[in-house]
Design an enzyme around this catalytic site. Structure first.
Site, PDB file in Angstrom:
ATOM      1  N   CYS A 108     -14.238  14.701  18.933  1.00  0.00           N
ATOM      2  CA  CYS A 108     -14.029  14.776  17.484  1.00  0.00           C
ATOM      3  C   CYS A 108     -12.580  15.022  17.096  1.00  0.00           C
ATOM      4  O   CYS A 108     -12.236  14.955  15.919  1.00  0.00           O
ATOM      5  CB  CYS A 108     -14.924  15.856  16.888  1.00  0.00           C
ATOM      6  SG  CYS A 108     -16.676  15.444  16.989  1.00  0.00           S
ATOM      7  N   HIS A 241     -12.098  19.515  10.677  1.00  0.00           N
ATOM      8  CA  HIS A 241     -13.088  18.584  11.238  1.00  0.00           C
ATOM      9  C   HIS A 241     -14.429  18.814  10.564  1.00  0.00           C
ATOM     10  O   HIS A 241     -14.888  19.954  10.428  1.00  0.00           O
ATOM     11  CB  HIS A 241     -13.201  18.801  12.745  1.00  0.00           C
ATOM     12  CG  HIS A 241     -14.392  18.119  13.334  1.00  0.00           C
ATOM     13  ND1 HIS A 241     -14.708  16.813  13.046  1.00  0.00           N
ATOM     14  CD2 HIS A 241     -15.359  18.556  14.174  1.00  0.00           C
ATOM     15  CE1 HIS A 241     -15.812  16.479  13.679  1.00  0.00           C
ATOM     16  NE2 HIS A 241     -16.237  17.515  14.379  1.00  0.00           N
ATOM     17  N   ASN A 271     -21.748  14.839  10.480  1.00  0.00           N
ATOM     18  CA  ASN A 271     -20.612  14.863  11.399  1.00  0.00           C
ATOM     19  C   ASN A 271     -20.308  13.423  11.816  1.00  0.00           C
ATOM     20  O   ASN A 271     -21.045  12.822  12.599  1.00  0.00           O
ATOM     21  CB  ASN A 271     -20.959  15.719  12.625  1.00  0.00           C
ATOM     22  CG  ASN A 271     -19.795  15.871  13.588  1.00  0.00           C
ATOM     23  OD1 ASN A 271     -18.856  15.078  13.574  1.00  0.00           O
ATOM     24  ND2 ASN A 271     -19.864  16.888  14.427  1.00  0.00           N
TER      25      ASN A 271
END
Lengths: 312, 312
Positions: A108, A241, A271
């Site tokens: 990520c 994030h 996500n």
């Protein structure tokens, strides 16, 4: 180093929390309370990280001259093709010959690692106009029925044109950028994994991921501020994030910043891996005021982390 | 920029050509005539790109001080884990905290792309001692029964310590390095592919791959020589991507160099992807004489290519 333009793409299919309630009994309230996620997007059967790459490049074209791009860096941990990487797909679409082209993965965190790779090429004078693409197809590798993490993931992509020199007044300046691996920590290599031939995404130690994310993102944010001689008082927005709204709020609390300064899209998209921050940056791009400072900070599996300070 | 040390690992299981004769009738002579490959190595059930990474790092330790590594770049197109990338696995094994860690893919060309990423970090003064690992587990994604390309692939890995400054007299100097994407060519994105969730490795246009490999590797080799003010007369060895012995011989013919100057291990290991050149470099390391020039040139799917001139 400057961000000249950014674009994003989200698949049209919306998957609400009720999908997971039906599958495995998780209530929407439970999902929202623990993650902030209300819905996420799912790529259609014909879509993948490479098709989404072409779409975000297409959407970047009206905003930037891509004909003189001299470096392409792609990023994904959910690849459609590991040989014809998404960076190669972008080169194929643009038809630009014989420039450096590479795809990366640091889970990520990859947006910032990709931009740091670009920074290196700029320092070497091997490039001056770089196309960065982040594209994730989480649903291709996800098991919806996994009650631990099946409900977290969404699909999406974004593209940025990064230039060595300022192209116009409205470009955002990248003031400082750092990345790091944190795979030395005990559960780093087992906290969250994606094994393409061995079960796809799994997150056996979500709590360890949570704890490390909440520690590393504030720490990295402070480091980039310090490198620029700035303090938290100079920060207009934090874009962490997009993994979990509770992590984002925890980061803001640790930094002592109010929630009004938090940029978040996880409520709508889940996500979206390394694409999350870039999608949010693209969505918010026109709302920033000249001179505002935005800290983008990332954390991902592996573990990996990073922070970047940009000035509008 | 210098190569201080290199190590490699090959799985112990040997797969001879008779395996493919049994499976699909391809004779050993036919395979040897068309590819040069006599046998290849296959990872055991417990092995993968991450375990092979740990093994090559372990083998590098007696040759180089890895405790001060400040950058790790991994490369593979056959990942065991796209989130816990092989670079993160290496960091975990070494226990070094908070250094940049990234894994890349440009298919079979990745060794040179990885070193170019290192070159960028060195130019930025963000690192000075980089661990580069190339690791391929082709047999995890390969269909043995595919009569077009099933017999080509092997498994293996290698690691290099690359330093900004010379550490000792025996270090090899990297004199010039270039990489490029050639995805603008018509069949670049369909010539050879690896789709993890859609069938693994396939090579529908092997002839196009062949033709482009035979054009790009000589061209890139000449470019790195020219950048150093050297000519083909100065070249002691050429180490091309280990894809096919006929391609390697074609490259030597195009360059007008005798076969004695060709380094080749494909006969024993098959196409070990981005690890192939590094394995060969490791095997031959002690045989090079001081001052000799070696051109490493690569070509891979996507398409991608590169060349690097090193001096022993």
């Amino acid at each position: 180093m400057y961000i000249h333009a950014v674009s994003h793409y989200l698949p049209t299919e919306i998957v609400g929390n009720e999908h997971f309630t039906r599958l495995n009994g998780l209530s929407s309230d439970w999902i929202i309370e623990r993650t902030g996620i209300r819905e996420r997007r799912k790529a259609s059967p014909g879509e993948n990280t490479n098709t989404m790459t072409v779409e975000v490049v297409r959407r970047l074209m009206p905003k930037a001259d891509l004909s003189t791009v001299d470096l392409i860096v792609g990023a994904t941990y959910t690849p459609y093709d590991t040989i014809v990487s998404l960076a190669h797909e972008a080169q194929h679409f643009l038809g630009i010959a014989d420039i450096p082209v590479v795809s990366i993965s640091t889970a990520c965190s990859s947006l910032l690692n990709a931009i740091e790779v670009v920074e290196g090429y700029f320092a070497l004078n091997k490039a001056s106009r770089a196309l960065v693409i982040v594209s994730e197809h989480n649903t291709a590798y996800n098991n919806d029925k996994d009650t631990v993490s099946g409900h977290l993931w969404g699909d999406g992509a974004a593209a940025l044109l990064i230039t060595k020199e300022r192209q116009q007044e409205s470009d955002f300046s990248i003031k400082a950028l750092l990345t790091g691996g944190a795979a030395h920590t005990p559960k780093a290599t087992t906290g969250v994994m994606l094994k393409p031939v061995d079960g796809g995404v799994s997150m056996p130690f979500g709590r360890d991921v949570f704890i490390n994310a909440c520690q590393y993102m504030p720490k990295a944010s402070l480091q980039v501020l310090e490198r620029c001689g700035l303090t938290l008082a100079d920060v207009d927005y934090v874009l962490p994030h997009q993994a979990n709204l509770r992590i984002s709020r925890n980061v803001m609390n640790t930094l002592g910043l109010p929630e009004e300064k938090l940029i978040s899209n996880i409520q709508m998209y889940g996500n979206t891996g390394c694409a999350g921050c870039a999608i949010a940056l693209s969505e918010q791009w026109d709302t920033f005021q000249k001179g505002q400072h935005i800290v983008i900070t990332v954390f991902g599996g592996g573990y990996s982390y990073g922070a970047m300070l940009i000035e509008a």
